[in-house]
Design a protein around this motif. Structure first.
Motif, PDB file in Angstrom:
ATOM      1  N   VAL A   1     -12.634 -23.015  -2.286  1.00 30.01           N
ATOM      2  CA  VAL A   1     -11.318 -22.373  -2.416  1.00 30.01           C
ATOM      3  C   VAL A   1     -11.409 -20.919  -1.937  1.00 30.01           C
ATOM      4  O   VAL A   1     -12.002 -20.068  -2.586  1.00 30.01           O
ATOM      5  CB  VAL A   1     -10.817 -22.443  -3.876  1.00 30.01           C
ATOM      6  CG1 VAL A   1      -9.473 -21.718  -4.012  1.00 30.01           C
ATOM      7  CG2 VAL A   1     -10.685 -23.891  -4.323  1.00 30.01           C
TER       8      VAL A   1
ATOM      9  N   ILE B   1      -3.475 -26.325  -2.495  1.00 32.89           N
ATOM     10  CA  ILE B   1      -3.705 -26.633  -3.914  1.00 32.89           C
ATOM     11  C   ILE B   1      -2.808 -25.839  -4.860  1.00 32.89           C
ATOM     12  O   ILE B   1      -2.908 -25.983  -6.074  1.00 32.89           O
ATOM     13  CB  ILE B   1      -5.190 -26.393  -4.295  1.00 32.89           C
ATOM     14  CG1 ILE B   1      -5.583 -24.921  -4.082  1.00 32.89           C
ATOM     15  CG2 ILE B   1      -6.114 -27.324  -3.506  1.00 32.89           C
ATOM     16  CD1 ILE B   1      -6.974 -24.585  -4.600  1.00 32.89           C
TER      17      ILE B   1
ATOM     18  N   MET C   1      -4.729 -34.806  -9.348  1.00 24.01           N
ATOM     19  CA  MET C   1      -5.336 -33.480  -9.533  1.00 24.01           C
ATOM     20  C   MET C   1      -4.907 -32.915 -10.876  1.00 24.01           C
ATOM     21  O   MET C   1      -3.808 -33.211 -11.349  1.00 24.01           O
ATOM     22  CB  MET C   1      -4.847 -32.577  -8.391  1.00 24.01           C
ATOM     23  CG  MET C   1      -5.472 -31.209  -8.333  1.00 24.01           C
ATOM     24  SD  MET C   1      -4.599 -29.932  -9.231  1.00 24.01           S
ATOM     25  CE  MET C   1      -4.069 -28.901  -7.866  1.00 24.01           C
TER      26      MET C   1
ATOM     27  N   MET D   1      -5.660 -29.257 -13.743  1.00 23.88           N
ATOM     28  CA  MET D   1      -6.390 -28.055 -14.157  1.00 23.88           C
ATOM     29  C   MET D   1      -6.595 -28.128 -15.662  1.00 23.88           C
ATOM     30  O   MET D   1      -5.642 -28.408 -16.399  1.00 23.88           O
ATOM     31  CB  MET D   1      -5.578 -26.803 -13.811  1.00 23.88           C
ATOM     32  CG  MET D   1      -5.775 -26.363 -12.379  1.00 23.88           C
ATOM     33  SD  MET D   1      -5.084 -24.722 -12.119  1.00 23.88           S
ATOM     34  CE  MET D   1      -3.394 -25.160 -11.742  1.00 23.88           C
TER      35      MET D   1
ATOM     36  N   SER E   1     -14.690 -23.221 -10.905  1.00 24.42           N
ATOM     37  CA  SER E   1     -15.978 -22.535 -11.096  1.00 24.42           C
ATOM     38  C   SER E   1     -16.530 -22.653 -12.526  1.00 24.42           C
ATOM     39  O   SER E   1     -17.720 -22.842 -12.725  1.00 24.42           O
ATOM     40  CB  SER E   1     -15.850 -21.056 -10.741  1.00 24.42           C
ATOM     41  OG  SER E   1     -15.667 -20.919  -9.352  1.00 24.42           O
TER      42      SER E   1
ATOM     43  N   ARG F   1     -12.988 -28.096  -7.088  1.00 28.47           N
ATOM     44  CA  ARG F   1     -12.368 -27.019  -6.296  1.00 28.47           C
ATOM     45  C   ARG F   1     -12.957 -25.704  -6.775  1.00 28.47           C
ATOM     46  O   ARG F   1     -12.606 -25.214  -7.844  1.00 28.47           O
ATOM     47  CB  ARG F   1     -10.842 -27.010  -6.525  1.00 28.47           C
ATOM     48  CG  ARG F   1     -10.143 -28.362  -6.314  1.00 28.47           C
ATOM     49  CD  ARG F   1      -8.645 -28.240  -6.607  1.00 28.47           C
ATOM     50  NE  ARG F   1      -8.367 -27.662  -7.917  1.00 28.47           N
ATOM     51  CZ  ARG F   1      -8.238 -28.349  -9.043  1.00 28.47           C
ATOM     52  NH1 ARG F   1      -8.315 -29.663  -9.043  1.00 28.47           N
ATOM     53  NH2 ARG F   1      -8.010 -27.724 -10.185  1.00 28.47           N
ATOM     54  N   VAL F   2     -13.858 -25.152  -5.985  1.00 27.49           N
ATOM     55  CA  VAL F   2     -14.616 -23.989  -6.449  1.00 27.49           C
ATOM     56  C   VAL F   2     -14.372 -22.781  -5.550  1.00 27.49           C
ATOM     57  O   VAL F   2     -14.592 -22.843  -4.335  1.00 27.49           O
ATOM     58  CB  VAL F   2     -16.126 -24.320  -6.498  1.00 27.49           C
ATOM     59  CG1 VAL F   2     -16.920 -23.100  -6.956  1.00 27.49           C
ATOM     60  CG2 VAL F   2     -16.385 -25.501  -7.432  1.00 27.49           C
TER      61      VAL F   2
ATOM     62  N   ARG G   1     -11.943 -12.488  -6.871  1.00 25.03           N
ATOM     63  CA  ARG G   1     -10.815 -12.212  -5.983  1.00 25.03           C
ATOM     64  C   ARG G   1     -10.170 -10.878  -6.361  1.00 25.03           C
ATOM     65  O   ARG G   1     -10.054 -10.560  -7.529  1.00 25.03           O
ATOM     66  CB  ARG G   1      -9.755 -13.327  -6.105  1.00 25.03           C
ATOM     67  CG  ARG G   1     -10.188 -14.627  -5.525  1.00 25.03           C
ATOM     68  CD  ARG G   1      -9.125 -15.694  -5.725  1.00 25.03           C
ATOM     69  NE  ARG G   1      -9.038 -16.159  -7.078  1.00 25.03           N
ATOM     70  CZ  ARG G   1      -9.741 -17.162  -7.602  1.00 25.03           C
ATOM     71  NH1 ARG G   1     -10.610 -17.819  -6.862  1.00 25.03           N
ATOM     72  NH2 ARG G   1      -9.589 -17.537  -8.852  1.00 25.03           N
TER      73      ARG G   1
HETATM   74  C1  PLP Z   1      -7.933 -20.658  -7.540  1.00 26.70           C
HETATM   75  C2  PLP Z   1      -7.981 -22.110  -7.803  1.00 26.70           C
HETATM   76  C3  PLP Z   1      -9.208 -22.801  -7.904  1.00 26.70           C
HETATM   77  C4  PLP Z   1     -10.560 -22.099  -7.828  1.00 26.70           C
HETATM   78  O1  PLP Z   1     -10.779 -21.375  -9.006  1.00 26.70           O
HETATM   79  P1  PLP Z   1     -12.180 -20.625  -9.298  1.00 26.70           P
HETATM   80  O2  PLP Z   1     -12.134 -20.389 -10.768  1.00 26.70           O
HETATM   81  O3  PLP Z   1     -12.176 -19.379  -8.496  1.00 26.70           O
HETATM   82  O4  PLP Z   1     -13.261 -21.558  -8.912  1.00 26.70           O
HETATM   83  C5  PLP Z   1      -9.165 -24.168  -8.077  1.00 26.70           C
HETATM   84  N1  PLP Z   1      -7.997 -24.846  -8.177  1.00 26.70           N
HETATM   85  C6  PLP Z   1      -6.802 -24.230  -8.102  1.00 26.70           C
HETATM   86  C7  PLP Z   1      -5.554 -25.046  -8.213  1.00 26.70           C
HETATM   87  C8  PLP Z   1      -6.752 -22.852  -7.941  1.00 26.70           C
HETATM   88  O5  PLP Z   1      -5.569 -22.255  -7.888  1.00 26.70           O
END
Ligand code: PLP
Length: 233
Positions: free
Chosen positions: A35, A82, A164, A166, A207, A222-223, A231
């Protein structure tokens, strides 16, 4: 000399493989989406030089600026969108990406289909399910995913590939496991009910939680931070 990004990338890949092996999974069953949001094109090129091919970006405008350049030299680079996607950005997103992972409403699917037909392009999508994170992105229930996949049956240019999510931002690993587990259980159910699709992709893990996600069946982590550093928003 190896750059920091190359060192980080190797460590993340080693960790992914170790996590897969330690729960009896095949290392080839878990892939890495790097990412690169908020990081410059130079960072992307370093990762490409280290062998990375799949990248994820949140914002269509930023993604277009970087990847229209990257594609000129690296044809087999793959870009996934994403982040939450506004309807008026769909055309650009379909142009630039091979997959949209953040599909969170039927109207968005309709617009993706419309633009993909216009561009004469097939586009891979993942349905995002809300499983407990604060940001509230994603479809709010498994029932809505049924509606979304019913729509996909009628579409010509959309290829649904899976799901997908989070996890919640928490130190509580039990909650993180629960979040990822709920996506896996939903996907098993939906795959049974939509045998016409191959819904094997489970995009989960970032991460801070990708090892837990792999234990729960993630097929793609997704890293960002662990590869590219913090960032600067
Ligand atoms: C930013 C983001 C990530 C990556 O996150 P990190 O904590 O930096 O690894 C993964 N998935 C989505 C949807 C994101 O917005």
């Amino acid at each position: 000399m190896q750059s920091q990004i190359q060192i980080n990338l190797k460590k993340v890949l080693d960790d992914i493989n170790a996590a897969a092996v330690s729960c009896g999974r095949n290392i080839s069953d878990v892939s890495l989406l790097a990412v690169s949001k908020f990081h410059p094109i130079e960072a992307v090129l370093e990762a490409i030089n280290a062998g990375q091919t799949k990248f994820g970006e949140n914002r269509v405008q930023e993604a277009t600026a970087k990847f229209s350049e990257v594609y000129k030299s690296f044809l087999n680079t793959e870009l996934h969108i994403i982040g939450q996607l506004q309807t008026n950005k769909v055309k650009k997103a379909v142009e630039i990406a091979s997959m949209i992972e953040s599909v969170d409403r039927i109207d968005l699917l309709k617009e993706i289909e419309k633009q993909a037909v216009k561009l004469n392009k097939t586009i891979n999508v993942l349905m995002e399910l809300h499983t407990g994170e604060e940001s509230k992105s994603g479809f709010e229930s498994v029932e809505k995913l049924y509606e979304a996949l019913e729509f996909c049956k009628t579409s010509k240019n959309i290829i649904p590939c899976g799901f997908m999510t989070m996890a919640p931002f928490t130190e509580d690993e039990v909650l993180i496991h629960k979040s990822f587990e709920s996506l896996r259980l939903a996907s098993e159910k939906l795959q049974k009910d939509f045998p016409e699709f191959n819904l094997k992709e489970l995009s989960m893990g970032m991460s801070n939680d990708y090892k837990i996600a792999i234990q729960e069946g993630s097929t793609q982590v997704r890293v960002g931070t662990a590869i590219f550093g913090q960032r600067n928003y």
